[in-house]
Structures are given as structure tokens and as C-alpha cells.
Design an enzyme around this catalytic site. Sequence first.
Site, PDB file in Angstrom:
ATOM      1  N   ASP A 257     -10.190  -5.520  -3.346  1.00  0.00           N
ATOM      2  CA  ASP A 257      -9.545  -4.539  -2.472  1.00  0.00           C
ATOM      3  C   ASP A 257     -10.366  -3.248  -2.519  1.00  0.00           C
ATOM      4  OD1 ASP A 257      -7.921  -2.422  -1.594  1.00  0.00           O
ATOM      5  OD2 ASP A 257      -6.082  -3.385  -2.316  1.00  0.00           O
TER       6      ASP A 257
ATOM      7  N   HIS B  81      -7.323  -6.113   0.724  1.00  0.00           N
ATOM      8  CA  HIS B  81      -6.141  -5.270   1.006  1.00  0.00           C
ATOM      9  C   HIS B  81      -5.403  -5.711   2.272  1.00  0.00           C
ATOM     10  CE1 HIS B  81      -4.124  -1.452  -0.034  1.00  0.00           C
ATOM     11  NE2 HIS B  81      -4.060  -1.150   1.242  1.00  0.00           N
TER      12      HIS B  81
ATOM     13  N   SER C 119       0.837  -1.188   0.000  1.00  0.00           N
ATOM     14  CA  SER C 119       0.000   0.000   0.000  1.00  0.00           C
ATOM     15  C   SER C 119       0.884   1.255   0.000  1.00  0.00           C
ATOM     16  CB  SER C 119      -0.967  -0.056   1.190  1.00  0.00           C
ATOM     17  OG  SER C 119      -2.014   0.879   1.030  1.00  0.00           O
TER      18      SER C 119
END
Lengths: 279, 279
Positions: A223, A257, A147
Site C-alpha cells: 500500500d 490500497h 482509509s
Amino acid sequence: MQQIESIKEFGGYLNRYHHQSDSCHCQMTFSVYLPPQAAAGKVPALYWLSGLTCTDDNARVKAGAQRYAAEHGIALVFPDTSPRGDDVADEAERYDLGQGAGFYVNATQQPWAVHYQMYDYVTQELPALLEANLPLLSGVRSISGHSMGGHGALICALKNPQSYKSVSAFSPICNPVNCGWGSGCFDAYLGEDVSTWQAYDATLLVDAGARVADILIDQGTADEFYDDKQLLPENFREACEREGQPVTIRMQEGYDHSYHFIATFIGEHIAYHARALKA
Amino acid sequence: MQQIESIKEFGGYLNRYHHQSDSCHCQMTFSVYLPPQAAAGKVPALYWLSGLTCTDDNARVKAGAQRYAAEHGIALVFPDTSPRGDDVADEAERYDLGQGAGFYVNATQQPWAVHYQMYDYVTQELPALLEANLPLLSGVRSISGHSMGGHGALICALKNPQSYKSVSAFSPICNPVNCGWGSGCFDAYLGEDVSTWQAYDATLLVDAGARVADILIDQGTADEFYDDKQLLPENFREACEREGQPVTIRMQEGYDHSYHFIATFIGEHIAYHARALKA
């Protein structure tokens, strides 16, 4: 640097350290997993940059990476995601700016510039410190992250292709100038002149001619932040295609995620880095 | 039972559920990892009982077990460690009594007896619920756990040898009547008559004639709670030797009480259970 914890895992040691950072002008905490092979000689290192809200602890607990690092004889380095402390600027009501959200840039704007020099910290200070004090091979490094940390891994490698043998990322923020997370931080850390943001945007770096040998990215299709257009791997793919930058972006069906996604594929990423680190 | 979360991991699904428990008279939360093989037919299940202060979340995030469960085609069941809620008795200042510390017994003393019926919950209610609602083979179960949950795994198997194909434990509380953690809880949950405690003490159960085919235990030598005599694997080993109960207690040099220890050896435990579950 002072060792503050040591936990045996997979025959090696997961150690945690404090040190006074010259870049960030505060005490920083990080962790290093030394595989069993490090008892007999120097080993290569994979740097792992974590995402928003994380410390050095999240990945070492949740990613399941130590097993594979022990198999391949690779050290894992887990920096913190920002400077911290009562003296360090913060936005307490925001998780995406300030402490826990350093974005791996060198801030130029106050109050951030005093401590938020994470780009120098991760690419220069920490490797030099670790290679001088731990059984790590000098200059034999790769980098990955998740991320915000996937963004960090991409820009660190693209800006320093000679410093990293390989780069990969999970769910990276690929084009921060064009998403809320990135623009909301870059505005604070780098100021209103958008031309200064390009130096920390993987998509714009590729468009400006930055090159590495190869890039591996995994992105889950379930995600929520991908759906929210915070990650924009499609923009990065297009830039790489335009510019002839080799990249493999694997859209992983149904994955989200979380660290459960990372755990599923971290073994393949570590094998990918091991090939480059031992080549 | 109501599914409240589903996360893809290693090709299967890590699901979380709520349900109203008949045993514990409150809403309970648990997680189940269904491996990819569960999409094509029923699979065996390994129940994992966690330790003091844990919920159903700790092991699913930290143990690294899902990878091996996916390889072997085994479901993982993660119950909570106690009943919870505003109506459930607690001792807020103690981590080792009340919520998060159910000790896998059926409490007989008030105020605990209203909700703290974790032994019935884990051995009867939850397996029946899951085998009726999920793709799990009926009666094909094994059990493992850590610390307080290692104690739970040992007593559940020793008291119900026909219900579990195999049993293992990490750092289990082996002789709770003789350690502070166990006696401090048993006194509250079961009352002052120590003769009622024996039914939930693995060492005393073996001495009283309980038998299972085999037991695997891993215990770290750098475990602070082992040093504090909270775990007492030596007492369990002696009882097993006296009584002819087969047991393998592996003293793992340098390992502590954390999930990093569990992560290191969980693959061997799951392989051990897979052999029994598929025999």
C-alpha cells in the site's frame, strides 16, 4: 428521507436516498443494501465509511460486500464522506480537504463548521433516521471502513463502545495527528489547538483509555500510503499493546490500497461482524 | 505486450497490458486476472466481453468475478470494447457507435474498417497473444459477456464452436439486425447490404445452422433495454427452439441491466464455465 433509486441484488435491494440533514444543514445522499431477510423482519446493520474522494457509491459498486450481507442477513449502510453542494465550503484543488474529505469529525472552525458535522451525522442522525424508517433492528449496529473511513470506524466505535457490536477497518488512518492527511484536515476543521484533535485520533483515544471489546484491521504491505506513513498502523498497535486494548492487525502480503484489496477480505470482515451482531 | 499494472486480488493478480494490435492497427489495452493456481501451472481462461461505453476496467471492478475465478482456478480476460485513440474513427455524440461500441464485428466500411476489427481481435489475435505469453492452457477457453458483449460472446461461440468450451451471456443483444443499437451500428460498420449483417447476429446464425453444445443466458425482467426491445431474447429463444439449439434463458425477476445484476449471478456462470473448461 426520499428513495431515489432501488436496484435488486442478491435477492435484496440496494436503495439510495436523499434527506435534509439536521447535523450537516444540507441535503445528504446515502445508500442502504437491504438483504432478502429484511422482507420478513428487522435485520442488524453494518455501517461502511468510505475513504477520501468517495461518495456513497464507491463501496456499493466495488467492494463485493452485498453477496456476504445477503448470506448473513445483514443490512449495509453507505453514508457519503462529507456534506456536498454549491453552498458547502470546499477546497477545489485539494482532494484531502473539503467535499469528499469530511474525516468524520465535527468541525469547529469556519467556514467548515456550518456543514461539516460528519461525526454527529454518522453516529447519531443517520442511525436514528434509518432505524425509524427501515427494517433495521434498533441499536444492533457494527461499523467498518477504508482509509479515512477506517479512521472513522475506529473513532466512532472507540468513542461509542455501547453503540456498536463490533468494529473493523481496512488500511485505516490510525494516527491522523501524526500524518499529513490528518493534520492537514484537523488544522482546518478543528483549529490550531492540537489538544482538540485527540478526540478524533484512534491511537490517542486508546492511550486516553477508550476501549472496545475487539478490533480487526487488515493492512496491505504493498500500500503506497502505508509506505508514505499516512496510515501508521504500527502506532496504533503499540498503543493497543501499551493499554491492553485487544486488536488483530493482519499485514496482508502484497496487497495495495485499492478496492481489489477490500474485495479480497470483505467476506471475512462481514463474517466477523455477523458473529457480533447475532451474538 | 507490456504490463502496465499489477494488483493482488484473492491471492492472484489482476494485470493490465498494452500492446500494438495487428488486427486493429492501434495500441490496445486489456486486463487479465491470473488466479493463484496460475503460479503453479497453466490454467483455462474465460473471456469476458463488456457492453457499450465500457473499457477493460468496468467488469474487473464491478462484476465480482475474481473471487469465483480464484476458487475455480480460471483466468479472466477482459478486452476493451473497441479500438481507441486520436487516430481512430469515432462519433463523439453517440455512445452506441465508434469508440466504446465496437460490437465485436470486422468493419468493412470506411472510416471504420481501418481499426474496427474487433471480431478478429477477440477470437484470434488476443487468444494467440495471451497463450504465447501468459500461463494459459492453449485452446482451453470459454466466453461470456454483457449486453453488446453478450452479443459478442454468442456470435464468437456460434461462429467458432471448436474454439470455446462453453458460452454464456447476461442481457445479450440477441438479434441486433432487428434492434436500434445493432442496426445503427451494423449499417455504419458493415454497409447497407443487410445480407452481410447476418454473420454477426446470434439469432440469424442459429437459423442458418450454427450450433454449440449449450448456451446459458440470464436476463432481468426489470431491464429497461429489454423493455425497449434492444435485447430480444424471445427471438433468440424461438430460433433455438426451431433449430434444436440447446439454450437456457433464465428470466430473473426484478433485476435490471446493471453490474449489480451481473454480480448476483456471475458465480453461477463461472461455475457453469468451470465444468466445461475442466471436463
